[in-house]
Design a protein around this motif. Structure first.
Motif, PDB file in Angstrom:
ATOM      1  N   HIS A  81      45.178  34.829  45.716  1.00 35.05           N
ATOM      2  CA  HIS A  81      44.664  35.616  44.584  1.00 35.05           C
ATOM      3  C   HIS A  81      45.800  36.050  43.661  1.00 35.05           C
ATOM      4  O   HIS A  81      46.447  37.060  43.901  1.00 35.05           O
ATOM      5  CB  HIS A  81      43.916  36.839  45.137  1.00 35.05           C
ATOM      6  CG  HIS A  81      43.179  37.624  44.087  1.00 35.05           C
ATOM      7  ND1 HIS A  81      42.409  38.725  44.399  1.00 35.05           N
ATOM      8  CD2 HIS A  81      43.086  37.477  42.742  1.00 35.05           C
ATOM      9  CE1 HIS A  81      41.878  39.219  43.284  1.00 35.05           C
ATOM     10  NE2 HIS A  81      42.285  38.482  42.260  1.00 35.05           N
ATOM     11  N   HIS A 118      40.400  34.802  35.481  1.00 38.99           N
ATOM     12  CA  HIS A 118      39.059  35.324  35.180  1.00 38.99           C
ATOM     13  C   HIS A 118      38.220  34.259  34.471  1.00 38.99           C
ATOM     14  O   HIS A 118      38.623  33.752  33.417  1.00 38.99           O
ATOM     15  CB  HIS A 118      39.176  36.564  34.292  1.00 38.99           C
ATOM     16  CG  HIS A 118      39.890  37.705  34.941  1.00 38.99           C
ATOM     17  ND1 HIS A 118      39.336  38.412  35.985  1.00 38.99           N
ATOM     18  CD2 HIS A 118      41.114  38.254  34.734  1.00 38.99           C
ATOM     19  CE1 HIS A 118      40.180  39.363  36.378  1.00 38.99           C
ATOM     20  NE2 HIS A 118      41.280  39.288  35.644  1.00 38.99           N
ATOM     21  N   GLU A 150      38.024  33.714  39.215  1.00 42.62           N
ATOM     22  CA  GLU A 150      37.495  35.036  39.539  1.00 42.62           C
ATOM     23  C   GLU A 150      36.271  35.317  38.685  1.00 42.62           C
ATOM     24  O   GLU A 150      36.329  35.214  37.458  1.00 42.62           O
ATOM     25  CB  GLU A 150      38.562  36.117  39.330  1.00 42.62           C
ATOM     26  CG  GLU A 150      38.014  37.511  39.627  1.00 42.62           C
ATOM     27  CD  GLU A 150      39.080  38.602  39.694  1.00 42.62           C
ATOM     28  OE1 GLU A 150      40.261  38.274  39.950  1.00 42.62           O
ATOM     29  OE2 GLU A 150      38.710  39.771  39.478  1.00 42.62           O
ATOM     30  N   HIS A 158      33.900  42.357  41.636  1.00 37.89           N
ATOM     31  CA  HIS A 158      34.704  41.140  41.465  1.00 37.89           C
ATOM     32  C   HIS A 158      34.641  40.249  42.698  1.00 37.89           C
ATOM     33  O   HIS A 158      34.754  40.735  43.818  1.00 37.89           O
ATOM     34  CB  HIS A 158      36.178  41.504  41.229  1.00 37.89           C
ATOM     35  CG  HIS A 158      36.416  42.261  39.959  1.00 37.89           C
ATOM     36  ND1 HIS A 158      37.670  42.539  39.488  1.00 37.89           N
ATOM     37  CD2 HIS A 158      35.551  42.802  39.055  1.00 37.89           C
ATOM     38  CE1 HIS A 158      37.577  43.218  38.358  1.00 37.89           C
ATOM     39  NE2 HIS A 158      36.300  43.398  38.079  1.00 37.89           N
ATOM     40  N   HIS A 201      36.470  41.465  46.354  1.00 35.46           N
ATOM     41  CA  HIS A 201      37.719  42.215  46.496  1.00 35.46           C
ATOM     42  C   HIS A 201      37.650  43.603  45.864  1.00 35.46           C
ATOM     43  O   HIS A 201      36.771  43.887  45.090  1.00 35.46           O
ATOM     44  CB  HIS A 201      38.920  41.415  45.981  1.00 35.46           C
ATOM     45  CG  HIS A 201      38.857  41.017  44.541  1.00 35.46           C
ATOM     46  ND1 HIS A 201      38.355  39.814  44.142  1.00 35.46           N
ATOM     47  CD2 HIS A 201      39.260  41.648  43.427  1.00 35.46           C
ATOM     48  CE1 HIS A 201      38.444  39.731  42.825  1.00 35.46           C
ATOM     49  NE2 HIS A 201      38.979  40.835  42.362  1.00 35.46           N
ATOM     50  N   HIS A 202      38.605  44.422  46.220  1.00 33.40           N
ATOM     51  CA  HIS A 202      38.675  45.866  45.897  1.00 33.40           C
ATOM     52  C   HIS A 202      37.292  46.498  45.674  1.00 33.40           C
ATOM     53  O   HIS A 202      37.028  47.106  44.648  1.00 33.40           O
ATOM     54  CB  HIS A 202      39.654  46.171  44.756  1.00 33.40           C
ATOM     55  CG  HIS A 202      39.450  45.443  43.452  1.00 33.40           C
ATOM     56  ND1 HIS A 202      38.253  45.405  42.807  1.00 33.40           N
ATOM     57  CD2 HIS A 202      40.316  44.748  42.680  1.00 33.40           C
ATOM     58  CE1 HIS A 202      38.393  44.722  41.680  1.00 33.40           C
ATOM     59  NE2 HIS A 202      39.633  44.307  41.601  1.00 33.40           N
ATOM     60  N   ASP A 268      46.708  39.717  43.926  1.00 33.74           N
ATOM     61  CA  ASP A 268      45.992  40.038  42.691  1.00 33.74           C
ATOM     62  C   ASP A 268      46.991  40.368  41.587  1.00 33.74           C
ATOM     63  O   ASP A 268      46.732  41.206  40.731  1.00 33.74           O
ATOM     64  CB  ASP A 268      44.990  41.186  42.894  1.00 33.74           C
ATOM     65  CG  ASP A 268      43.886  41.172  41.836  1.00 33.74           C
ATOM     66  OD1 ASP A 268      43.919  40.287  40.948  1.00 33.74           O
ATOM     67  OD2 ASP A 268      43.003  42.041  41.892  1.00 33.74           O
TER      68      ASP A 268
HETATM   69 ZN   LIG Z   1      39.426  41.443  40.291  1.00 33.12          ZN
END
Ligand SMILES: [Zn+2]
Ligand SMILES: [Zn+2]
Length: 434
Positions: A81, A118, A150, A158, A201-202, A268
């Protein structure tokens, strides 16, 4: 090699002689087990740890009883990532695909990597370039690049999408009405490449919350538990970022809802530093895109904060990531379960924990809470020295409790603040299993 005495509750330095023709760091865990056996002869506790081993000379005794659980697999590290200049955020600072893959391979020494720009910022042409570069950088046995993007939804959080097959890799945008929900995304991705992986993620970031209600556990087998956004493991964890306060959005919340997540880490990053803020380790048969996908699909993987910590974790002999589905009678036969953590740190290992259904079930501490050596740790610890830990526990329950599903995973803490999280082993009890 001669016999050596180890004293309970004390750190000891043991010098052993290894054959001169053992160049691979991979082999080190094998010796750990011999140490462990020696240690357990004199110490009946569950845990053994070794501070260092000096490699000199040529003798090594055979260890006939030892059958390494992970012997069919090699360990590979990667950053799945990071962003390049194809993403609008920090464009101009993140570098090209080539620059990032070169850094990942040559500077960070990674085995695999994935640029995850993205989707919402990319044109079709940029996406084609992303897939082409992933193929160009992939050289079996040397380095694997995975085509990915992503999916960056304002409403649903996300997710990264990874493709095994470049020729079927398609770009899906969270602002396109055809793919603007997780369920639409799963369907589109699955139609393109049924072996693709969708990884959230997150999830606990209030800026981009990820409501688990909208996720399908069947479609999401992995979660990114650590990145530059900190740890999403549970509310109040020591590596949580202060703003990560979305209640119910943590990884343990999802596991409690029945998700069967394996854990991955990724940086990330947006600044040309793949591998610096979170890593994924996989136990894979070989270094090929397919073998890495097999490992990720089977959750034979774990997350670290960026250090290349070697971690083996088994429950009842089952490797990390495995889901064992049994009925209540078969469940009884599984117990007592042996839980084993084997780790080789890049710095001294402070503590090892095993989490069962969200709570710390076993814990072994090697340093005090302030990071000071408890006792007798050898001085002059250099970067070259490895830290070995083998921890072993037995878990058993009265019959009725054996009939309940549970999961176990391991955490490893290093003195330098780095951590690793194994993927869980899931014991799933279902009445309808034959
Ligand atoms: Zn993200
Ligand atoms: Zn990202």
């Amino acid at each position: 090699m001669g016999r050596f005495e180890l004293r309970p509750n004390e750190w000891n330095t043991v010098e052993v002689a290894l054959p001169a023709d053992l160049p691979e760091a991979e082999e080190l865990a094998e010796f750990t087990l011999d140490f462990e056996r020696a240690y357990r002869r004199v110490y009946s506790g569950a845990c053994a740890a070794l501070s260092e081993a000096s490699v000199e000379g040529v003798e090594w005794p055979a260890a006939p009883e030892w059958r390494p659980t992970y012997k069919d697999f090699n360990l590979y590290f990667g950053d799945p990532h990071f962003h390049t200049d194809l993403s609008e955020c920090d464009r101009g600072y993140s570098g090209s695909l080539d620059e990032n893959y070169r850094f990942a391979k040559e500077r960070a020494g990674l085995d695999f990597a994935s640029a995850t720009d993205h989707a919402e910022h990319m044109t079709e042409e940029m996406w084609r370039l992303t897939v082409e570069k992933a193929d160009e950088w992939t050289e079996e046995g040397k380095f694997v690049a995975i085509p990915a993007f992503e999916w960056t939804s304002e409403l649903f959080g996300h997710r990264n999408v990874y493709y095994l097959h470049s020729e079927w890799a398609m770009l899906f945008d969270s602002t396109d009405p055809a793919t603007d929900s997780p369920h639409k995304l799963y369907r589109a991705v699955r139609d393109a490449d049924e072996r693709a992986l969708v990884v959230p993620h997150h999830p606990c970031q209030p800026g981009f919350p990820l409501p688990w209600e909208d996720s399908d556990p069947e479609e999401e087998r992995l979660v990114e538990i650590f990145s530059k956004w900190g740890s999403s493991e549970f509310y109040g964890n020591p590596l949580q970022r202060s703003e990560a306060q979305f209640p119910g959005g943590f990884v343990l919340d999802a596991l409690a809802k029945g998700f069967k997540f394996g854990f991955v880490g990724g940086s990330d990053g947006h600044a040309l530093r793949p591998g610096m803020r979170g890593l994924t380790a996989v136990w894979a048969k070989r270094l090929s895109r397919e073998a890495i996908f097999d490992a990720l699909w089977e959750r034979r993987c774990y997350a670290t904060t960026g250090a290349k910590i070697r971690l083996e974790f088994t429950v009842g002999g089952y490797l990390m990531g495995r889901e064992v589905v049994v009925n209540q009678y078969q469940a009884e036969a599984l117990y007592p379960l042996e839980v084993v953590v084997r780790a080789v740190g890049t710095a001294p290992i402070v503590k090892v924990e095993v989490v069962e259904n969200g709570i710390v079930k076993f814990s072994e501490q090697f340093f005090d809470p302030h990071g000071f050596v408890l006792k007798g740790w050898p001085q002059g610890m250099g970067g070259e020295q490895r830290k070995f830990v083998v921890a072993r526990w037995r878990v058993d329950y009265p019959v009725k409790l054996r009939h309940l599903s549970r999961y176990f995973y391991a955490r490893v803490y290093q003195a330098d603040g780095h951590m690793a999280w194994s993927s869980p082993v899931f014991i799933t009890v279902r009445r309808d299993v034959g």
